[in-house]
Design a protein around this motif. Structure first.
Motif: not given
Length: 182
Positions: A47-51
């Motif tokens: 999720s790092f890019v999404f968050i």
């Protein structure tokens, strides 16, 4: 583990992802309008890019924390064994919390995550998943917000990996395994 040869076909463009995140951020801002400081918890690593994109579009006070949860390893199928590899640094008791997940597949990871976080007595606990594979669900779970419904395909890009590769793609792509040629 030896990877089978594969190629990637674009499923959801970077432009479509950006537009959807903008819409989702607006809905979340409205839903949490009375919240002074929202705790946004990203499930690592996918999720790092999404968050990052989501919190930039939220335009409200947020505190960001992370949980690292594993159920895939380097495989294309969930092991259904959910392990917490990194826990939260801060407290969420009595706070409003939004859990950010890259993809909900079997539901095992989110069910375990929600049980883990609910035990910490947040005031409000909501979820957002960029991708949802409803056809694969084994454990009942529905995210509060969902970016895209996708078919039963193995996907990469926009933070999602296959054996730690392809996280840097700006779009969501389907992994297409090539037939072995003798």
């Amino acid at each position: 583990m030896t990877q089978r040869p594969y190629h990637i076909e674009e499923m959801i463009s970077a432009k479509a992802i950006a537009a959807r995140i903008e819409t989702l951020a607006h809905e979340i801002r409205q839903s949490f309008a009375q919240t002074d400081n929202l705790v946004v918890i990203g499930l690592l690593r996918g999720s790092f890019v999404f968050i990052a994109d989501l919190v930039r579009d939220l335009d409200m006070n947020v505190e960001v924390d992370f949980l690292e949860i594993s159920s895939y390893g380097d495989n294309t199928e969930s092991s259904r064994e959910v392990r917490i590899l990194k826990d939260l640094r801060g407290t969420i008791e009595g706070r409003d919390v939004l859990v950010v997940e890259d993809i909900v597949d079997t539901g095992h990871t989110m069910a375990a995550t929600m049980a883990h976080l609910n035990a910490r007595k947040p005031h409000r606990l909501e979820t957002i998943a960029l991708l949802n594979k409803q056809t694969r669900r084994e454990v009942p779970f529905t995210a509060t917000w969902t970016g895209f419904e996708i078919p039963d395909a193995f996907v990469v890009g926009y933070g999602i990996d296959y054996a730690q590769a392809n996280r840097n793609l700006p779009y969501i792509g389907t992994v297409v395994f090539e037939d072995n040629v003798s």
